[in-house]
Scaffold this active site. Structure first.
Site, PDB file in Angstrom:
ATOM      1  N   HIS A 134       3.102  23.350 -18.552  1.00 52.05           N
ATOM      2  CA  HIS A 134       3.917  24.482 -18.097  1.00 52.05           C
ATOM      3  C   HIS A 134       5.058  24.028 -17.183  1.00 52.05           C
ATOM      4  O   HIS A 134       4.952  23.028 -16.476  1.00 52.05           O
ATOM      5  CB  HIS A 134       3.072  25.592 -17.455  1.00 52.05           C
ATOM      6  CG  HIS A 134       2.499  25.287 -16.105  1.00 52.05           C
ATOM      7  ND1 HIS A 134       1.257  25.724 -15.722  1.00 52.05           N
ATOM      8  CD2 HIS A 134       2.978  24.627 -15.023  1.00 52.05           C
ATOM      9  CE1 HIS A 134       1.014  25.339 -14.472  1.00 52.05           C
ATOM     10  NE2 HIS A 134       2.050  24.674 -14.032  1.00 52.05           N
ATOM     11  N   GLU A 139       3.366  29.339 -19.194  1.00 52.30           N
ATOM     12  CA  GLU A 139       2.182  28.684 -19.738  1.00 52.30           C
ATOM     13  C   GLU A 139       2.370  28.451 -21.244  1.00 52.30           C
ATOM     14  O   GLU A 139       3.275  29.015 -21.863  1.00 52.30           O
ATOM     15  CB  GLU A 139       0.955  29.582 -19.501  1.00 52.30           C
ATOM     16  CG  GLU A 139       0.626  29.809 -18.021  1.00 52.30           C
ATOM     17  CD  GLU A 139      -0.025  28.600 -17.354  1.00 52.30           C
ATOM     18  OE1 GLU A 139       0.245  27.441 -17.751  1.00 52.30           O
ATOM     19  OE2 GLU A 139      -0.799  28.811 -16.406  1.00 52.30           O
TER      20      GLU A 139
END
Ligand code: PGA
Length: 256
Positions: A134, A139
């Site tokens: 990330h 993410e």
């Protein structure tokens, strides 16, 4: 991309600090994108020691936990003031950190994007990288063109950050983060990674296919992205000899 590999974290940090210092000297009104976490701590210490002039600098932070008041000891507001801002002459009005207490999060996120545009865009964005690849808190599977918005942390990130909170159960599940599209609009990107636990994410980002499963791989699409790595973080790169050779052979006019 420029992949800068130094034997130690201290060495890689000095290179990164020099890049930022040089930008700030050339452009006293620079707009800096800043990051939090363990990685940039040594960078901030170095920048403080350099006694640069921050009086006209504008800053935008990447992210903040949703639901933590600013004054919470683990908020990124607290982190930034404790570790950088209170030690330099930055003007409070020029500091921007997402507001994790915003009542209307989509409205706040749109405003944050507008504030970045109004400031003329970000000149240089500092980034860390998660063990899952990330950047900011984008993410895996985040849209590669995403804008500032709310995200849910992965269990991996919650586990990684539990050390700061004294237990995974205390880590907020939601965050506000600049999007990957937002980050990609910065004129320069400077990603720092230290330690063996980042080696796989770094190798996938630099040498793997571009894909949302490793958000940092999107840096391959940026015209001015640098990675500053220590040896352990670079240990899974297949072409590290080439990156080192390129850096050692930089023409003088390209050196910072
Ligand atoms: P860390 O986090 O610097 O605490 O390892 C990096 C990140 O999550 O971007």
């Amino acid at each position: 991309m420029e992949i800068i590999i130094q034997p130690t974290q201290a060495g890689a940090t000095i290179v990164a600090a020099r890049i930022i210092g040089s930008l700030m000297r050339k452009n006293p009104r620079a707009v800096l994108g800043l990051a939090t976490g363990s990685t940039p701590l040594s960078l901030y210490r170095e920048l403080i020691a350099m006694k640069l002039n921050w009086s006209q600098v504008t800053t935008f932070n990447l992210d903040e936990y949703v639901g933590l008041p600013r004054e919470h000891e683990q908020s990124y507001h607290t982190f930034m003031w404790d570790n950088l801002f209170k030690h330099v002459n930055v003007a409070k009005k020029n500091v921007h950190i997402p507001d994790g207490s915003a009542r209307d999060i989509p409205k706040f996120c749109a405003k944050y994007e507008q504030q970045i545009r109004d400031a003329g865009g970000i000149d240089l964005q500092v980034l860390g990288i998660g063990t899952d690849g990330h950047i900011g808190f984008n993410e895996p599977t985040s849209s590669l063109v995403s804008r500032t918005r709310i995200k849910t942390l992965t269990r991996q990130t919650i586990a990684d950050n539990s050390r700061f909170f004294g237990g995974a159960h205390k880590v907020p599940h939601h965050v506000i983060t600049m999007g990957i599209g937002t980050i990609m609009e910065a004129r320069q990107l400077l990603l720092l990674a230290f330690g063996e636990k980042k080696a796989r994410a770094v190798a996938e980002a630099v040498e793997g296919p571009i894909g949302a499963i490793n958000p940092a791989s999107m840096l391959q699409m940026h015209p001015a992205a640098r990675f500053c790595l220590d040896d352990p973080a670079a240990s899974q790169l297949r072409h590290s000899d080439y990156y080192r050779w390129v850096y050692e052979n930089k023409p003088d006019w390209q050196k910072v």
